[in-house]
Write a protein that holds these residues in place. Sequence first.
Motif, PDB file in Angstrom:
ATOM      1  N   ASP A   1       0.825  -1.214   0.000  1.00  0.00           N
ATOM      2  CA  ASP A   1       0.000   0.000   0.000  1.00  0.00           C
ATOM      3  C   ASP A   1       0.863   1.270   0.000  1.00  0.00           C
ATOM      4  OD1 ASP A   1       0.850   0.422   2.652  1.00  0.00           O
ATOM      5  OD2 ASP A   1      -0.821  -0.756   3.438  1.00  0.00           O
ATOM      6  N   ASP A   2       0.195   2.425  -0.117  1.00  0.00           N
ATOM      7  CA  ASP A   2       0.901   3.697  -0.246  1.00  0.00           C
ATOM      8  C   ASP A   2       1.709   4.053   0.992  1.00  0.00           C
ATOM      9  OD1 ASP A   2      -0.018   3.983  -2.765  1.00  0.00           O
ATOM     10  OD2 ASP A   2      -1.306   5.710  -2.397  1.00  0.00           O
ATOM     11  N   SER A   3       1.233   3.647   2.166  1.00  0.00           N
ATOM     12  CA  SER A   3       1.966   3.975   3.392  1.00  0.00           C
ATOM     13  C   SER A   3       3.338   3.294   3.385  1.00  0.00           C
ATOM     14  CB  SER A   3       1.167   3.547   4.630  1.00  0.00           C
ATOM     15  OG  SER A   3       0.945   2.144   4.626  1.00  0.00           O
ATOM     16  N   ASP A   4       3.391   2.072   2.874  1.00  0.00           N
ATOM     17  CA  ASP A   4       4.672   1.370   2.776  1.00  0.00           C
ATOM     18  C   ASP A   4       5.569   2.008   1.714  1.00  0.00           C
ATOM     19  OD1 ASP A   4       4.317  -0.609   4.757  1.00  0.00           O
ATOM     20  OD2 ASP A   4       3.040  -1.764   3.410  1.00  0.00           O
ATOM     21  N   LEU A   5       4.951   2.519   0.642  1.00  0.00           N
ATOM     22  CA  LEU A   5       5.722   3.206  -0.391  1.00  0.00           C
ATOM     23  C   LEU A   5       6.362   4.467   0.173  1.00  0.00           C
ATOM     24  CD1 LEU A   5       6.634   3.416  -3.327  1.00  0.00           C
ATOM     25  CD2 LEU A   5       4.457   4.549  -3.850  1.00  0.00           C
ATOM     26  N   ASN A   6       5.627   5.161   1.023  1.00  0.00           N
ATOM     27  CA  ASN A   6       6.183   6.362   1.671  1.00  0.00           C
ATOM     28  C   ASN A   6       7.330   6.004   2.607  1.00  0.00           C
ATOM     29  OD1 ASN A   6       4.410   8.131   0.387  1.00  0.00           O
ATOM     30  ND2 ASN A   6       2.824   7.854   1.956  1.00  0.00           N
ATOM     31  N   ILE A   7       7.230   4.848   3.261  1.00  0.00           N
ATOM     32  CA  ILE A   7       8.324   4.389   4.121  1.00  0.00           C
ATOM     33  C   ILE A   7       9.579   4.157   3.287  1.00  0.00           C
ATOM     34  CG2 ILE A   7       9.146   2.459   5.548  1.00  0.00           C
ATOM     35  CD1 ILE A   7       6.277   2.165   6.592  1.00  0.00           C
ATOM     36  N   LEU A   8       9.413   3.504   2.120  1.00  0.00           N
ATOM     37  CA  LEU A   8      10.551   3.264   1.236  1.00  0.00           C
ATOM     38  C   LEU A   8      11.163   4.582   0.768  1.00  0.00           C
ATOM     39  CD1 LEU A   8      12.242   1.146  -0.357  1.00  0.00           C
ATOM     40  CD2 LEU A   8      10.692   1.569  -2.276  1.00  0.00           C
ATOM     41  N   ASN A   9      10.300   5.540   0.427  1.00  0.00           N
ATOM     42  CA  ASN A   9      10.798   6.844  -0.015  1.00  0.00           C
ATOM     43  C   ASN A   9      11.587   7.534   1.097  1.00  0.00           C
ATOM     44  OD1 ASN A   9      10.930   8.931  -2.062  1.00  0.00           O
ATOM     45  ND2 ASN A   9       9.561  10.123  -0.764  1.00  0.00           N
ATOM     46  N   ASP A  10      11.122   7.399   2.332  1.00  0.00           N
ATOM     47  CA  ASP A  10      11.847   7.984   3.474  1.00  0.00           C
ATOM     48  C   ASP A  10      13.209   7.314   3.646  1.00  0.00           C
ATOM     49  OD1 ASP A  10       9.776   9.708   4.016  1.00  0.00           O
ATOM     50  OD2 ASP A  10       8.851   8.439   5.556  1.00  0.00           O
ATOM     51  N   ILE A  11      13.239   5.985   3.494  1.00  0.00           N
ATOM     52  CA  ILE A  11      14.516   5.256   3.607  1.00  0.00           C
ATOM     53  C   ILE A  11      15.498   5.771   2.560  1.00  0.00           C
ATOM     54  CG2 ILE A  11      15.648   3.011   3.344  1.00  0.00           C
ATOM     55  CD1 ILE A  11      13.097   1.717   4.433  1.00  0.00           C
ATOM     56  N   LEU A  12      15.025   5.920   1.321  1.00  0.00           N
ATOM     57  CA  LEU A  12      15.889   6.403   0.231  1.00  0.00           C
ATOM     58  C   LEU A  12      16.488   7.767   0.561  1.00  0.00           C
ATOM     59  CD1 LEU A  12      13.736   5.356  -2.864  1.00  0.00           C
ATOM     60  CD2 LEU A  12      16.057   4.573  -2.381  1.00  0.00           C
ATOM     61  N   ASN A  13      15.671   8.648   1.101  1.00  0.00           N
ATOM     62  CA  ASN A  13      16.129  10.012   1.356  1.00  0.00           C
ATOM     63  C   ASN A  13      16.904  10.161   2.656  1.00  0.00           C
ATOM     64  OD1 ASN A  13      15.202  11.919  -0.854  1.00  0.00           O
ATOM     65  ND2 ASN A  13      13.315  10.791  -0.461  1.00  0.00           N
TER      66      ASN A  13
ATOM     67  N   MET B   1       9.803  11.230  -6.241  1.00  0.00           N
ATOM     68  CA  MET B   1       8.988  10.058  -6.539  1.00  0.00           C
ATOM     69  C   MET B   1       7.788  10.440  -7.394  1.00  0.00           C
ATOM     70  SD  MET B   1       7.311   7.238  -3.937  1.00  0.00           S
ATOM     71  CE  MET B   1       6.246   8.409  -3.088  1.00  0.00           C
ATOM     72  N   GLU B   2       7.525   9.638  -8.395  1.00  0.00           N
ATOM     73  CA  GLU B   2       6.340   9.775  -9.230  1.00  0.00           C
ATOM     74  C   GLU B   2       5.653   8.426  -9.249  1.00  0.00           C
ATOM     75  OE1 GLU B   2       5.151  10.939 -13.866  1.00  0.00           O
ATOM     76  OE2 GLU B   2       7.226  11.066 -13.179  1.00  0.00           O
ATOM     77  N   LYS B   3       4.340   8.397  -9.012  1.00  0.00           N
ATOM     78  CA  LYS B   3       3.629   7.120  -8.978  1.00  0.00           C
ATOM     79  C   LYS B   3       2.325   7.232  -9.773  1.00  0.00           C
ATOM     80  CE  LYS B   3       1.377   8.256  -4.574  1.00  0.00           C
ATOM     81  NZ  LYS B   3       1.135   7.845  -3.183  1.00  0.00           N
ATOM     82  N   SER B   4       1.831   6.091 -10.224  1.00  0.00           N
ATOM     83  CA  SER B   4       0.580   6.048 -10.975  1.00  0.00           C
ATOM     84  C   SER B   4       0.010   4.645 -10.913  1.00  0.00           C
ATOM     85  CB  SER B   4       0.822   6.459 -12.434  1.00  0.00           C
ATOM     86  OG  SER B   4      -0.344   6.242 -13.206  1.00  0.00           O
ATOM     87  N   SER B   5      -1.302   4.545 -10.932  1.00  0.00           N
ATOM     88  CA  SER B   5      -1.967   3.232 -10.943  1.00  0.00           C
ATOM     89  C   SER B   5      -2.262   2.774 -12.368  1.00  0.00           C
ATOM     90  CB  SER B   5      -3.272   3.293 -10.141  1.00  0.00           C
ATOM     91  OG  SER B   5      -4.138   4.277 -10.711  1.00  0.00           O
ATOM     92  N   THR B   6      -1.931   3.620 -13.356  1.00  0.00           N
ATOM     93  CA  THR B   6      -2.236   3.266 -14.744  1.00  0.00           C
ATOM     94  C   THR B   6      -0.992   3.151 -15.626  1.00  0.00           C
ATOM     95  OG1 THR B   6      -2.619   5.614 -15.239  1.00  0.00           O
ATOM     96  CG2 THR B   6      -4.548   4.251 -14.668  1.00  0.00           C
TER      97      THR B   6
END
Length: 402
Positions: free
Chosen positions: A234-246, A256-261
């Motif tokens: 889910d998106d909350s986990d994606l935000n965690i990954l983004n925080d780790i990266l930064n 980060m750029e994301k899309s469901s399509t």
Amino acid sequence: MPDKTPDNLSKEERSALQSLKNRDDIVIKKAGKGFTVVVLDKETYMAEATRQLSDKRLYKKLDPDPTKEFSIAITKTLEDIFEKNEIGINVYETLSPIDCRPAQFYLLPKIHKEDVVNLYTNITSTLGIKALNFWIENYRNKIDNRFTKEFLLEATELVLKNNVFTFNDKYFHQVKGTAMGTKMAPTYATLTLGYLEEALYEKANEQFDAEFCEYLKRNWKRYLDDCFIIWKKDDSDLNILNDILNELDPDIKFTMEKSSTQLPFLDVLICKENNKIATDIFYKSTDTHQYLHFGSSHPRHIKRAIPYNLARRICTIVSEEETRNQRLDELKIFLTDQHYPLSLINDGIRKAKELDREELINPTPNDEENIKILPLVTTYNPKNPNITPIVQNLNEILKTDE
């Protein structure tokens, strides 16, 4: 004897080019990526360059030209490693600085996005050297035994810390990061980000389960500063990954750029359609499709190969047949605009469509170790004689050169 070589520019085009060259109120540059040419107001260009060079975190203004001083330091290092037999005489003579001049600073307009912000100038020497040390120690068997770790790190520091250039008759020293014009920059940046990715995988183990961490390792894709992953959480986990990266390094920042399509990655557009992944070719909005003009002064075999190779690229990337045919029809228009013969375009497309797409996606690797190629590169000029017979006659002599 009069020159019978036809001019591939009309008188009007030559006059227009000369008129642009004579103007001192504009600057003409190609964009940082793609085929776009950008015309800038000179005052705006100079103001932006001055703004960037005023950043004291990255650049230091110098009074005297330090090129001679830096050349002496480089020569001393080369002499030391030559005496230790770490390099041969050919390498020593090739690398020795002779009649050196500082580089010229210039700006390339940036009309694209990137996943890592200003990568080259934000890699500190400390981080870069630490990354190189990591790879050297872990892959020592991949490196020529002549080169010690100490030499490789010292040589890298010489390149990083002696980057001097001029702009508007002033001298500057880049004190942070590595210049984009340096030949080692892409490899250096790739090794540094690869090192940070190792740290990413370790940090991810603290936040996610083992199964997902294995998925992350297998599916995280990167080319230089562009990264991509198909996200299954889910998106909350994606935000965690983004925080780790930064948080991997205070100077390296990811966007980060994301899309469901659909999302682009390099020149591929990855699309999600009814839980199925499809791929299409991706053109930036600024792409003018200004492929090499058929009337350009280039070797004929180069121009004749362009329709086939561009069509082959489309057949490799585009997964759906209907979309593939649409892109090939567009290519036909682009190349017709560049005065390619329609018969040549159709022949190139026909040959590309006959190829097995599975083999295009998964090509058989060449046995590079058994392929010995001696490249000979010359500047093309239609007035020059054909040197192929001469090179063939001297081939055996050329092979003996070290």
